[in-house]
Design a protein around this motif. Structure first.
Motif, PDB file in Angstrom:
ATOM      1  N   LYS A   1     139.234  18.666  32.541  1.00  0.00           N
ATOM      2  CA  LYS A   1     138.192  17.761  33.022  1.00  0.00           C
ATOM      3  C   LYS A   1     137.886  18.031  34.494  1.00  0.00           C
ATOM      4  CE  LYS A   1     136.738  12.975  33.231  1.00  0.00           C
ATOM      5  NZ  LYS A   1     137.039  11.587  32.888  1.00  0.00           N
ATOM      6  N   HIS A   2     138.926  18.254  35.285  1.00  0.00           N
ATOM      7  CA  HIS A   2     138.732  18.543  36.714  1.00  0.00           C
ATOM      8  C   HIS A   2     137.924  19.833  36.896  1.00  0.00           C
ATOM      9  CE1 HIS A   2     139.495  18.661  40.994  1.00  0.00           C
ATOM     10  NE2 HIS A   2     139.884  19.919  40.854  1.00  0.00           N
TER      11      HIS A   2
ATOM     12  N   LEU B   1     129.817  22.864  29.361  1.00  0.00           N
ATOM     13  CA  LEU B   1     131.035  23.660  29.426  1.00  0.00           C
ATOM     14  C   LEU B   1     131.297  24.340  28.085  1.00  0.00           C
ATOM     15  CD1 LEU B   1     133.489  24.659  30.998  1.00  0.00           C
ATOM     16  CD2 LEU B   1     134.712  22.609  30.203  1.00  0.00           C
ATOM     17  N   ALA B   2     131.078  23.623  27.011  1.00  0.00           N
ATOM     18  CA  ALA B   2     131.252  24.205  25.677  1.00  0.00           C
ATOM     19  C   ALA B   2     130.346  25.421  25.502  1.00  0.00           C
ATOM     20  CB  ALA B   2     130.954  23.159  24.603  1.00  0.00           C
ATOM     21  N   HIS B   3     129.129  25.313  25.959  1.00  0.00           N
ATOM     22  CA  HIS B   3     128.191  26.437  25.880  1.00  0.00           C
ATOM     23  C   HIS B   3     128.714  27.630  26.678  1.00  0.00           C
ATOM     24  CE1 HIS B   3     124.430  28.639  25.714  1.00  0.00           C
ATOM     25  NE2 HIS B   3     124.497  28.755  27.041  1.00  0.00           N
ATOM     26  N   TYR B   4     129.183  27.391  27.890  1.00  0.00           N
ATOM     27  CA  TYR B   4     129.711  28.469  28.731  1.00  0.00           C
ATOM     28  C   TYR B   4     130.898  29.170  28.081  1.00  0.00           C
ATOM     29  CZ  TYR B   4     127.009  26.696  32.745  1.00  0.00           C
ATOM     30  OH  TYR B   4     126.018  26.294  33.601  1.00  0.00           O
TER      31      TYR B   4
ATOM     32  N   ILE C   1     130.635  30.668  37.411  1.00  0.00           N
ATOM     33  CA  ILE C   1     129.916  30.221  36.221  1.00  0.00           C
ATOM     34  C   ILE C   1     128.470  29.923  36.544  1.00  0.00           C
ATOM     35  CG2 ILE C   1     130.376  27.744  36.313  1.00  0.00           C
ATOM     36  CD1 ILE C   1     130.700  29.862  33.179  1.00  0.00           C
ATOM     37  N   MET C   2     128.206  29.478  37.759  1.00  0.00           N
ATOM     38  CA  MET C   2     126.825  29.191  38.150  1.00  0.00           C
ATOM     39  C   MET C   2     126.014  30.474  38.237  1.00  0.00           C
ATOM     40  SD  MET C   2     127.464  26.215  40.921  1.00  0.00           S
ATOM     41  CE  MET C   2     129.013  25.363  40.765  1.00  0.00           C
ATOM     42  N   GLU C   3     126.648  31.572  38.609  1.00  0.00           N
ATOM     43  CA  GLU C   3     125.959  32.862  38.668  1.00  0.00           C
ATOM     44  C   GLU C   3     125.508  33.292  37.275  1.00  0.00           C
ATOM     45  OE1 GLU C   3     125.051  34.915  41.237  1.00  0.00           O
ATOM     46  OE2 GLU C   3     125.584  33.186  42.466  1.00  0.00           O
ATOM     47  N   PHE C   4     126.350  33.044  36.268  1.00  0.00           N
ATOM     48  CA  PHE C   4     126.024  33.454  34.912  1.00  0.00           C
ATOM     49  C   PHE C   4     125.025  32.522  34.246  1.00  0.00           C
ATOM     50  CE2 PHE C   4     130.147  35.590  35.421  1.00  0.00           C
ATOM     51  CZ  PHE C   4     129.726  36.880  35.130  1.00  0.00           C
ATOM     52  N   SER C   5     124.857  31.337  34.773  1.00  0.00           N
ATOM     53  CA  SER C   5     123.955  30.388  34.141  1.00  0.00           C
ATOM     54  C   SER C   5     122.529  30.496  34.641  1.00  0.00           C
ATOM     55  CB  SER C   5     124.483  28.969  34.353  1.00  0.00           C
ATOM     56  OG  SER C   5     124.476  28.633  35.726  1.00  0.00           O
ATOM     57  N   LYS C   6     122.277  31.420  35.573  1.00  0.00           N
ATOM     58  CA  LYS C   6     120.917  31.573  36.106  1.00  0.00           C
ATOM     59  C   LYS C   6     120.031  32.299  35.129  1.00  0.00           C
ATOM     60  CE  LYS C   6     122.187  31.533  40.934  1.00  0.00           C
ATOM     61  NZ  LYS C   6     122.226  32.239  42.175  1.00  0.00           N
TER      62      LYS C   6
ATOM     63  N   ILE D   1     132.227  22.178  38.389  1.00  0.00           N
ATOM     64  CA  ILE D   1     131.094  23.089  38.189  1.00  0.00           C
ATOM     65  C   ILE D   1     129.804  22.507  38.756  1.00  0.00           C
ATOM     66  CG2 ILE D   1     129.713  24.304  36.482  1.00  0.00           C
ATOM     67  CD1 ILE D   1     132.191  24.543  34.768  1.00  0.00           C
ATOM     68  N   PRO D   2     129.337  21.345  38.605  1.00  0.00           N
ATOM     69  CA  PRO D   2     129.647  20.298  37.641  1.00  0.00           C
ATOM     70  C   PRO D   2     128.921  20.557  36.319  1.00  0.00           C
ATOM     71  CG  PRO D   2     127.942  19.519  39.116  1.00  0.00           C
ATOM     72  CD  PRO D   2     128.307  20.920  39.566  1.00  0.00           C
ATOM     73  N   ALA D   3     129.518  20.081  35.230  1.00  0.00           N
ATOM     74  CA  ALA D   3     128.911  20.278  33.915  1.00  0.00           C
ATOM     75  C   ALA D   3     129.332  19.154  32.979  1.00  0.00           C
ATOM     76  CB  ALA D   3     129.349  21.617  33.328  1.00  0.00           C
ATOM     77  N   THR D   4     128.509  18.934  31.990  1.00  0.00           N
ATOM     78  CA  THR D   4     128.878  18.011  30.921  1.00  0.00           C
ATOM     79  C   THR D   4     129.801  18.757  29.965  1.00  0.00           C
ATOM     80  OG1 THR D   4     127.028  18.691  29.523  1.00  0.00           O
ATOM     81  CG2 THR D   4     126.623  16.845  31.058  1.00  0.00           C
ATOM     82  N   GLN D   5     130.395  18.026  29.038  1.00  0.00           N
ATOM     83  CA  GLN D   5     131.219  18.672  28.021  1.00  0.00           C
ATOM     84  C   GLN D   5     130.381  19.660  27.206  1.00  0.00           C
ATOM     85  OE1 GLN D   5     132.985  15.442  25.796  1.00  0.00           O
ATOM     86  NE2 GLN D   5     134.711  15.291  27.209  1.00  0.00           N
ATOM     87  N   ARG D   6     129.152  19.287  26.922  1.00  0.00           N
ATOM     88  CA  ARG D   6     128.267  20.152  26.149  1.00  0.00           C
ATOM     89  C   ARG D   6     127.971  21.457  26.898  1.00  0.00           C
ATOM     90  NH1 ARG D   6     124.949  19.677  21.900  1.00  0.00           N
ATOM     91  NH2 ARG D   6     125.379  17.479  21.675  1.00  0.00           N
TER      92      ARG D   6
END
Length: 91
Positions: free
Chosen positions: A34-35, A47-50, A86-91, A40-45
């Protein structure tokens, strides 16, 4: 690349080989997961996608019903070390 091909064929005269042992990915407990997600910040959904798992899986980890497997643990380790990764990969 030629040196790699020669090494693959048994000629090690032009390469240096050093053994490296990869450590097992650490285990993560519910609060740690959870921490990491909140950093990241991210929701559970999200994070699951990542991590390529279902949102229910992340929910189960955070509720301490199950634990992440090896590949998810390794990805969580990388995210924990550098949340910006993770933010780099989400762009």
């Amino acid at each position: 690349m030629q040196e790699v091909m020669q090494y693959a064929k048994g000629d090690s005269s032009k390469v240096s080989v050093e053994p490296y042992q990869i450590q097992d990915a650490p285990h993560f407990h519910a609060k740690e997961i959870k921490h990491i997600r909140e950093q990241i910040p991210a929701t559970q959904r999200v994070l699951a996608h990542y991590l390529s798992v279902s949102p229910r899986t992340v929910e189960s980890w955070e509720a301490d019903r199950t634990e992440p497997n090896g590949s998810s643990r390794r990805l969580l380790q990388l995210i924990e070390k550098d949340p910006k990764l993770i933010m780099e990969f989400s762009k």
